[in-house]
Design a protein around this motif. Sequence first.
Motif, PDB file in Angstrom:
ATOM      1  N   HIS A  96      60.828  51.260  84.948  1.00  0.00           N
ATOM      2  CA  HIS A  96      60.658  50.363  83.807  1.00  0.00           C
ATOM      3  C   HIS A  96      61.767  49.312  83.771  1.00  0.00           C
ATOM      4  O   HIS A  96      61.519  48.141  83.474  1.00  0.00           O
ATOM      5  N   ARG A  97      62.966  49.715  84.077  1.00  0.00           N
ATOM      6  CA  ARG A  97      64.066  48.739  84.108  1.00  0.00           C
ATOM      7  C   ARG A  97      63.854  47.721  85.228  1.00  0.00           C
ATOM      8  O   ARG A  97      64.107  46.527  85.061  1.00  0.00           O
ATOM      9  N   PHE A  98      63.403  48.212  86.360  1.00  0.00           N
ATOM     10  CA  PHE A  98      63.178  47.310  87.480  1.00  0.00           C
ATOM     11  C   PHE A  98      62.052  46.339  87.167  1.00  0.00           C
ATOM     12  O   PHE A  98      62.118  45.156  87.540  1.00  0.00           O
ATOM     13  N   ALA A 120      49.685  50.912  86.387  1.00  0.00           N
ATOM     14  CA  ALA A 120      48.415  50.913  85.679  1.00  0.00           C
ATOM     15  C   ALA A 120      48.485  49.960  84.481  1.00  0.00           C
ATOM     16  O   ALA A 120      49.539  49.846  83.833  1.00  0.00           O
ATOM     17  N   PRO A 121      47.391  49.259  84.148  1.00  0.00           N
ATOM     18  CA  PRO A 121      47.417  48.313  83.022  1.00  0.00           C
ATOM     19  C   PRO A 121      47.887  48.935  81.716  1.00  0.00           C
ATOM     20  O   PRO A 121      48.599  48.296  80.938  1.00  0.00           O
ATOM     21  N   GLU A 122      47.499  50.198  81.466  1.00  0.00           N
ATOM     22  CA  GLU A 122      47.888  50.822  80.199  1.00  0.00           C
ATOM     23  C   GLU A 122      49.394  51.027  80.093  1.00  0.00           C
ATOM     24  O   GLU A 122      49.938  51.121  78.989  1.00  0.00           O
ATOM     25  N   VAL A 123      50.093  51.114  81.219  1.00  0.00           N
ATOM     26  CA  VAL A 123      51.553  51.212  81.179  1.00  0.00           C
ATOM     27  C   VAL A 123      52.151  49.892  80.706  1.00  0.00           C
ATOM     28  O   VAL A 123      53.059  49.872  79.862  1.00  0.00           O
ATOM     29  N   LEU A 124      51.644  48.786  81.239  1.00  0.00           N
ATOM     30  CA  LEU A 124      52.149  47.476  80.830  1.00  0.00           C
ATOM     31  C   LEU A 124      51.780  47.152  79.389  1.00  0.00           C
ATOM     32  O   LEU A 124      52.530  46.464  78.694  1.00  0.00           O
ATOM     33  N   ARG A 135      52.652  53.460 108.463  1.00  0.00           N
ATOM     34  CA  ARG A 135      53.412  54.649 108.092  1.00  0.00           C
ATOM     35  C   ARG A 135      53.741  54.515 106.610  1.00  0.00           C
ATOM     36  O   ARG A 135      54.350  53.534 106.192  1.00  0.00           O
ATOM     37  N   TRP A 136      53.351  55.510 105.838  1.00  0.00           N
ATOM     38  CA  TRP A 136      53.509  55.474 104.395  1.00  0.00           C
ATOM     39  C   TRP A 136      54.567  56.484 103.964  1.00  0.00           C
ATOM     40  O   TRP A 136      54.630  57.582 104.485  1.00  0.00           O
ATOM     41  N   ARG A 137      55.352  56.073 103.003  1.00  0.00           N
ATOM     42  CA  ARG A 137      56.319  57.002 102.398  1.00  0.00           C
ATOM     43  C   ARG A 137      56.193  56.848 100.885  1.00  0.00           C
ATOM     44  O   ARG A 137      56.648  55.850 100.305  1.00  0.00           O
ATOM     45  N   VAL A 138      55.554  57.805 100.247  1.00  0.00           N
ATOM     46  CA  VAL A 138      55.447  57.794  98.789  1.00  0.00           C
ATOM     47  C   VAL A 138      56.765  58.283  98.210  1.00  0.00           C
ATOM     48  O   VAL A 138      57.212  59.392  98.508  1.00  0.00           O
ATOM     49  N   LEU A 139      57.392  57.441  97.385  1.00  0.00           N
ATOM     50  CA  LEU A 139      58.699  57.757  96.832  1.00  0.00           C
ATOM     51  C   LEU A 139      58.611  58.419  95.461  1.00  0.00           C
ATOM     52  O   LEU A 139      59.516  59.164  95.074  1.00  0.00           O
ATOM     53  N   GLY A 140      57.555  58.132  94.705  1.00  0.00           N
ATOM     54  CA  GLY A 140      57.409  58.725  93.384  1.00  0.00           C
ATOM     55  C   GLY A 140      56.198  58.159  92.675  1.00  0.00           C
ATOM     56  O   GLY A 140      55.731  57.062  92.997  1.00  0.00           O
ATOM     57  N   HIS A 141      55.700  58.896  91.696  1.00  0.00           N
ATOM     58  CA  HIS A 141      54.540  58.423  90.931  1.00  0.00           C
ATOM     59  C   HIS A 141      54.618  58.938  89.494  1.00  0.00           C
ATOM     60  O   HIS A 141      53.778  59.714  89.043  1.00  0.00           O
ATOM     61  N   PRO A 142      55.607  58.479  88.730  1.00  0.00           N
ATOM     62  CA  PRO A 142      55.737  58.939  87.348  1.00  0.00           C
ATOM     63  C   PRO A 142      54.964  58.064  86.364  1.00  0.00           C
ATOM     64  O   PRO A 142      54.893  56.846  86.495  1.00  0.00           O
ATOM     65  N   ASP A 143      54.357  58.668  85.373  1.00  0.00           N
ATOM     66  CA  ASP A 143      53.835  57.975  84.192  1.00  0.00           C
ATOM     67  C   ASP A 143      52.994  56.748  84.515  1.00  0.00           C
ATOM     68  O   ASP A 143      53.245  55.648  84.009  1.00  0.00           O
ATOM     69  N   GLY A 144      51.977  56.879  85.335  1.00  0.00           N
ATOM     70  CA  GLY A 144      51.083  55.761  85.602  1.00  0.00           C
ATOM     71  C   GLY A 144      51.631  54.728  86.547  1.00  0.00           C
ATOM     72  O   GLY A 144      51.082  53.626  86.646  1.00  0.00           O
ATOM     73  N   MET A 145      52.719  55.043  87.238  1.00  0.00           N
ATOM     74  CA  MET A 145      53.307  54.130  88.216  1.00  0.00           C
ATOM     75  C   MET A 145      53.386  54.825  89.570  1.00  0.00           C
ATOM     76  O   MET A 145      53.436  56.049  89.647  1.00  0.00           O
ATOM     77  N   PRO A 196      57.930  53.235  76.481  1.00  0.00           N
ATOM     78  CA  PRO A 196      59.057  53.664  77.319  1.00  0.00           C
ATOM     79  C   PRO A 196      60.060  52.547  77.570  1.00  0.00           C
ATOM     80  O   PRO A 196      61.271  52.777  77.519  1.00  0.00           O
ATOM     81  N   HIS A 197      59.566  51.349  77.857  1.00  0.00           N
ATOM     82  CA  HIS A 197      60.483  50.235  78.137  1.00  0.00           C
ATOM     83  C   HIS A 197      61.315  49.898  76.909  1.00  0.00           C
ATOM     84  O   HIS A 197      62.533  49.740  76.995  1.00  0.00           O
ATOM     85  N   HIS A 198      60.663  49.773  75.758  1.00  0.00           N
ATOM     86  CA  HIS A 198      61.384  49.415  74.535  1.00  0.00           C
ATOM     87  C   HIS A 198      62.424  50.478  74.194  1.00  0.00           C
ATOM     88  O   HIS A 198      63.570  50.160  73.863  1.00  0.00           O
TER      89      HIS A 198
END
Length: 306
Positions: free
Chosen positions: A156-158, A104-108, A18-28, A223-225
Amino acid sequence: MPVEGVGSDPRRKTTPARWRVLGHPDGMLIYQVRCIVENHGWTDTVTDDRYQVFLGRSGAYQRRVNGRGGVSDATSILLTRPGDEMAVAHPYGCGDSYTCLEVAPEVLERRPDAARWFSGNGWDGSTDPSLDLAHRLLVAEFRRGLDGFEMAERLHRFLGRLLEHSALAGEGGAEAELSRSVRRRPATLAAHRRLADRAREVLATSDFTLGLEEVARAVGASPHHLSRVFQRVTGSSLTAYRNRLRVRAVLDTLAEPDGRPLGALASAYGFADQAHLSRVVREQVGHPPARLRRLLTPREPGADVA
């Protein structure tokens, strides 16, 4: 809002769940999984194409990553990297559940701690009570409903907190390095103040539909910085500052006599939905929007005051 489904991961052959997608912002992408065991043996081995963090919530299962076996339970945390090969088995039966965060790698690549994420192999370990609570509170907030901007900042904070907890953090972690840098170099602090001011300008002149990634791009930072610097300089998160601006815009609109529906206001000002708008307004002002509309809307001369 969360999206639910039942079945294998459509991108690869995995255990039915059973899947529950919570969110998918900005490559995450963040989602919850509760496995439905039909075969207690090993699944096919799948190769990851992104960074994945698995955070245990309940139950237990066996896993094999790049040929190395182990057991995951409610205390487990596991990071896999692109190219890692993973298979799982469920000899203990049904009931295991976990939260997965895919990045996604480009986010990191745009994070100041990118080198730590990209160095070495994946890692596995256990969450302490503080990190486990942070994980569960994060899921609860996502399930209540957040807009894409706040989703991205929370994730990003997490990610930063996960890095500090992991073996990748090294002595003091990325946060300690940033703190030492700011303390030792006044020019760095001045640059951080300019960055925070620029972000405030972008947020204040936007229509509240910009995502965190777009704001970061506008000011020339990751975004993180940007999120960490803004918090350090202003004492407020980007989300909290943006919400203050949004609530003020909502109050202006509630004072207008045309009586636009709250759902339309939520859409216009970038809230996830009407419930999200109401919650944010009440948290900041102490009254729900419906009461504020009554308090703020001009009345005809001689009209009674409730």
